[in-house]
Design a protein around this motif. Structure first.
Motif, PDB file in Angstrom:
ATOM      1  N   PHE A 111       0.823  -1.222   0.000  1.00 57.85           N
ATOM      2  CA  PHE A 111       0.000   0.000   0.000  1.00 57.85           C
ATOM      3  C   PHE A 111       0.850   1.262   0.000  1.00 57.85           C
ATOM      4  CE2 PHE A 111       0.505  -1.926   4.187  1.00 57.85           C
ATOM      5  CZ  PHE A 111       1.278  -0.966   4.804  1.00 57.85           C
ATOM      6  N   MET A 147       9.362   8.697   9.886  1.00 58.21           N
ATOM      7  CA  MET A 147       8.214   8.047   9.235  1.00 58.21           C
ATOM      8  C   MET A 147       8.094   8.469   7.778  1.00 58.21           C
ATOM      9  SD  MET A 147       5.182   8.240  12.040  1.00 58.21           S
ATOM     10  CE  MET A 147       5.380   7.583  13.688  1.00 58.21           C
ATOM     11  N   GLY A 150      11.382   5.236   3.468  1.00 59.71           N
ATOM     12  CA  GLY A 150      12.426   4.304   3.883  1.00 59.71           C
ATOM     13  C   GLY A 150      12.158   3.588   5.184  1.00 59.71           C
ATOM     14  N   GLU A 151      12.890   2.507   5.377  1.00 56.96           N
ATOM     15  CA  GLU A 151      12.784   1.700   6.593  1.00 56.96           C
ATOM     16  C   GLU A 151      14.030   1.971   7.442  1.00 56.96           C
ATOM     17  OE1 GLU A 151      10.724  -0.277   8.389  1.00 56.96           O
ATOM     18  OE2 GLU A 151      12.489  -0.489   9.655  1.00 56.96           O
ATOM     19  N   SER A 180      10.176   4.749  13.528  1.00 61.62           N
ATOM     20  CA  SER A 180       9.043   3.944  13.023  1.00 61.62           C
ATOM     21  C   SER A 180       9.568   2.818  12.156  1.00 61.62           C
ATOM     22  CB  SER A 180       8.120   4.846  12.199  1.00 61.62           C
ATOM     23  OG  SER A 180       7.052   4.091  11.666  1.00 61.62           O
ATOM     24  N   SER A 203       4.927  -0.649  12.942  1.00 66.84           N
ATOM     25  CA  SER A 203       3.909  -0.712  11.900  1.00 66.84           C
ATOM     26  C   SER A 203       3.367  -2.138  11.866  1.00 66.84           C
ATOM     27  CB  SER A 203       4.518  -0.295  10.560  1.00 66.84           C
ATOM     28  OG  SER A 203       4.776   1.089  10.580  1.00 66.84           O
ATOM     29  N   THR A 247      -2.370   1.004   9.163  1.00 68.20           N
ATOM     30  CA  THR A 247      -2.916   1.642   7.962  1.00 68.20           C
ATOM     31  C   THR A 247      -4.202   0.901   7.604  1.00 68.20           C
ATOM     32  OG1 THR A 247      -0.734   2.340   7.204  1.00 68.20           O
ATOM     33  CG2 THR A 247      -2.445   2.171   5.526  1.00 68.20           C
ATOM     34  N   PRO A 277      -6.355   5.881   8.281  1.00 72.79           N
ATOM     35  CA  PRO A 277      -7.007   5.470   7.043  1.00 72.79           C
ATOM     36  C   PRO A 277      -6.045   5.572   5.848  1.00 72.79           C
ATOM     37  CG  PRO A 277      -8.452   6.884   8.314  1.00 72.79           C
ATOM     38  CD  PRO A 277      -7.107   6.908   8.995  1.00 72.79           C
ATOM     39  N   PHE A 278      -6.052   4.549   5.021  1.00 74.14           N
ATOM     40  CA  PHE A 278      -5.186   4.485   3.839  1.00 74.14           C
ATOM     41  C   PHE A 278      -5.294   5.781   3.037  1.00 74.14           C
ATOM     42  CE2 PHE A 278      -5.200   3.339  -0.796  1.00 74.14           C
ATOM     43  CZ  PHE A 278      -3.835   3.162  -0.920  1.00 74.14           C
TER      44      PHE A 278
HETATM   45  C1  LIG Z   1       6.291   5.408   5.195  1.00 83.60           C
HETATM   46  S1  LIG Z   1       6.512   4.402   6.579  1.00 83.60           S
HETATM   47  C2  LIG Z   1       8.198   4.783   7.045  1.00 83.60           C
HETATM   48  C3  LIG Z   1       8.654   4.117   8.307  1.00 83.60           C
HETATM   49  C4  LIG Z   1       8.782   2.599   8.254  1.00 83.60           C
HETATM   50  N1  LIG Z   1       9.260   2.129   7.028  1.00 83.60           N
HETATM   51  C5  LIG Z   1       7.438   1.959   8.618  1.00 83.60           C
HETATM   52  O1  LIG Z   1       6.857   1.315   7.753  1.00 83.60           O
HETATM   53  O2  LIG Z   1       7.050   2.107   9.774  1.00 83.60           O
HETATM   54  C6  LIG Z   1       5.575   5.232   7.863  1.00 83.60           C
HETATM   55  C7  LIG Z   1       4.140   4.820   7.958  1.00 83.60           C
HETATM   56  O3  LIG Z   1       3.454   5.230   6.775  1.00 83.60           O
HETATM   57  C8  LIG Z   1       2.427   4.308   6.524  1.00 83.60           C
HETATM   58  N2  LIG Z   1       1.962   4.371   5.142  1.00 83.60           N
HETATM   59  C9  LIG Z   1       2.640   4.054   4.021  1.00 83.60           C
HETATM   60  N3  LIG Z   1       1.865   4.229   2.927  1.00 83.60           N
HETATM   61  C10 LIG Z   1       0.667   4.679   3.380  1.00 83.60           C
HETATM   62  C11 LIG Z   1      -0.565   5.046   2.741  1.00 83.60           C
HETATM   63  N4  LIG Z   1      -0.702   5.012   1.430  1.00 83.60           N
HETATM   64  N5  LIG Z   1      -1.587   5.464   3.531  1.00 83.60           N
HETATM   65  C12 LIG Z   1      -1.463   5.517   4.883  1.00 83.60           C
HETATM   66  N6  LIG Z   1      -0.330   5.182   5.539  1.00 83.60           N
HETATM   67  C13 LIG Z   1       0.726   4.763   4.796  1.00 83.60           C
HETATM   68  C14 LIG Z   1       3.095   2.993   6.859  1.00 83.60           C
HETATM   69  O4  LIG Z   1       2.154   2.003   7.095  1.00 83.60           O
HETATM   70  C15 LIG Z   1       3.912   3.327   8.095  1.00 83.60           C
HETATM   71  O5  LIG Z   1       3.196   3.046   9.268  1.00 83.60           O
END
Ligand SMILES: C[S@@+](CC[C@H](N)C(=O)[O-])C[C@H]1O[C@@H](n2cnc3c(N)ncnc32)[C@H](O)[C@@H]1O
Ligand code: SF4
Length: 361
Positions: A111, A147, A150-151, A180, A203, A247, A277-278
Motif C-alpha cells: 500500500f 516516518m 524508507g525503513e 518507526s 507498523s 494503515t 485510514p489508507f
Molecule cells: C512510510 S513508513 C516509514 C517508516 C517505516 N518504514 C514503517 O513502515 O514504519 C511510515 C508509515 O506510513 C504508513 N503508510 C505508508 N503508505 C501509506 C498510505 N498510502 N496510507 C497511509 N499510511 C501509509 C506505513 O504504514 C507506516 O506506518
C-alpha cells in the motif's frame, strides 16, 4: 555524507571535543556558526579557516525543490540530494517534522508508494540531520518522526548516528524522536543500548501473520505476537508507550476478526494504537474505509480496553502518501497545491540557491 565525516574534518583541522560539540550543536539547531553566542576567537585559527567550505558543504546536503502547504497546517517538502535524487520531509502541526531515511525502500509494503521503487540508496546521517536543519529554517521543530521514505532499520547505523546528535546537541527530547519500523531484531538489540533512546512506533497493520506477510512482503518474519512482546519489553526499558501503526485498508484489515485480534494482543499494554485510514494512491487498488467505520472501530477498541487514536496522515490534500511527491516529480508533473520557491520567498530559498530554478521547471 555521515556525521562521522564531519567530525573527522573538524578534528583534522585541530578541533578539540568542545569545539566539535559546539559546531555540531549550532548546525543541528539551525544556527549559523560561529554564532553570536560565542566569539569566533573561541575557535582555533586552523579550524576557522575550514569553516566557510564546511558550511557550504553542509548547506548543500539537501536543497528545497518545492513546498506543498496543506490545509491541516502541515507542509510537505520535496528535497533534492546532491546526486540529484529526491526525498520528502513533512513539517507537521505542533512543531513536528517527518524525515526520510532512505531513497526508496526494500520492504515493498503493497500500500506504500515508496515501496514500489525498491531501495535506491541509503541516506547519510548528515543528510538526515540536514532535513531537520532545513525544516528549522521554516519553523521551530521539537519533535522528529522517522516516518518518511524508507525503513530506518535498514539504515540503522546512520539513523542512530542522526538520533544521537539530535538528542544530545540538537535540542530534541529523546521521547520526541520517534523511530518507526516494520519490526526488525536488530532494532530491538540496538535501541536499548543506545545513549539516546527514541520512542518506538511499530507498523503492525494486522494481527494475522499470514496476511502481514502479504501486506509487508519483505519485512522480517516476526509474528504479531512476538512483535508486541518485544515492543512491550522496549516500553518497560524506556518508560515510553509503544505506538502501533495500523494503515486501514477497506475489506482487508478493518473487520471484526481484526478487532478481536487487536484486543487479544494490545489490551492492557503500555501502548497506543494509531488507526490511519489508507491514503489513496491512483496506481494502487486499495480503498480507505469510510470515516464513520474508522470512528466506530476506534470507539469499539477504546471500549474494549485498547487506547486507540484515529489519525489522518498529514497533508491529505497535497499528495499526503509517503513517496507520492517524489514519484510525481520523477514524472515531472506539478502536484496540487505546489508552490515554487520563488512564489514563497522563504528563508529556506536562501539556504538552497539552486532550488528555485529547479522548482520552476
Ligand atoms: C512510510 S513508513 C516509514 C517508516 C517505516 N518504514 C514503517 O513502515 O514504519 C511510515 C508509515 O506510513 C504508513 N503508510 C505508508 N503508505 C501509506 C498510505 N498510502 N496510507 C497511509 N499510511 C501509509 C506505513 O504504514 C507506516 O506506518
Ligand atoms: S511502509 Fe515503510 S517499510 Fe513499508 S514500503 Fe513504505 S517505507 Fe518501506
Amino acid at each position: 555524507m555521515h556525521i562521522a565525516e564531519i567530525r573527522e574534518r573538524l578534528r583534522t583541522a585541530g578541533a578539540a571535543p568542545i569545539h566539535e560539540q559546539y559546531l555540531l550543536r549550532e548546525w543541528s539547531q539551525g544556527e549559523t556558526f560561529p554564532s553570536r553566542r560565542k566569539p569566533e576567537e573561541f575557535l582555533p585559527r586552523a579550524l576557522r579557516t575550514i569553516l566557510p567550505q564546511l558550511k557550504a558543504d553542509l548547506a548543500a546536503l539537501v536543497a528545497l525543490r518545492s513546498v506543498h502547504p496543506s490545509q491541516d497546517g502541515s507542509e510537505r517538502l520535496l528535497l533534492g540530494l546532491r546526486d540529484g535524487q529526491t526525498i520528502e520531509s513533512v513539517l507537521l502541526p505542533r512543531e513536528g517534522l517527518c524525515v526520510s531515511t532512505q531513497v526508496g525502500c526494500a520492504v515493498g509494503c503493497v500500500f506504500c508508494m515508496t515501496g514500489r521503487s525498491g531501495l535506491i540508496r541509503q541516506i547519510g546521517s548528515a543528510e538526515i540531520v540536514a532535513q531537520v536543519v532545513l525544516g528549522r529554517q521554516r519553523r521551530p521543530v521539537r519533535r522528529v518522526v522517522f516516518m518518511g521514505m524508507g525503513e530506518p532499520a535498514h539504515n540503522l547505523d546512520a539513523v542512530l548516528e542522526a538520533i544521537d546528535l539530535l538528542g544530545t546537541g540538537g535540542a530534541i527530547g529523546h521521547k520526541n524522536l520517534v523511530f518507526s519500523t516494520v519490526g526488525d531484531l536488530r532494532v530491538f538489540e540496538r535501541l536499548p543500548k543506545s545513549t539516546v533512546k527514541p520512542a518506538l512506533a511499530l507498523s503492525l497493520h494486522t494481527t494475522d501473520a499470514a496476511l502481514r506477510e502479504q501486506l509487508l512482503p519483505r519485512a522480517p518474519r516476526i509474528t504479531p505476537e512476538n512483535l508486541v512482546a518485544m515492543g512491550d519489553d522496549y516500553a518497560r526499558r524506556t518508560g515510553y508507550p509503544i505506538q502501533y501503526q495500523w494503515t486501514l485498508l477497506e475489506g482487508i484489515n478493518d473487520g471484526p476478526a481484526e478487532l478481536d485480534g487487536i484486543v487479544r494482543l494490545l489490551k492492557g499494554r503500555y501502548a497506543v494504537l494509531n488507526l490511519i485510514p489508507f491514503n489513496a494512491i491512483d496506481e494502487l487498488p486499495f480503498r480507505r474505509p469510510t470515516w464513520e467505520r474508522a470512528r466506530e472501530m476506534a470507539r469499539e477498541l477504546h471500549r474494549r480496553g485498547v487506547l486507540t487514536k484515529l489519525r489522518q496522515s498529514a497533508g491529505q490534500d497535497v499528495e499526503g502518501g509517503c513517496g507520492q511527491l517524489r514519484a510525481r516529480s520523477a514524472n515531472r508533473v506539478a502536484g496540487p497545491g505546489a508552490q515554487s520557491l520563488s512564489a514563497i520567498g522563504t528563508r529556506a530559498a536562501g539556504h538552497a540557491p539552486g532550488a528555485a530554478d529547479q522548482a520552476q521547471r
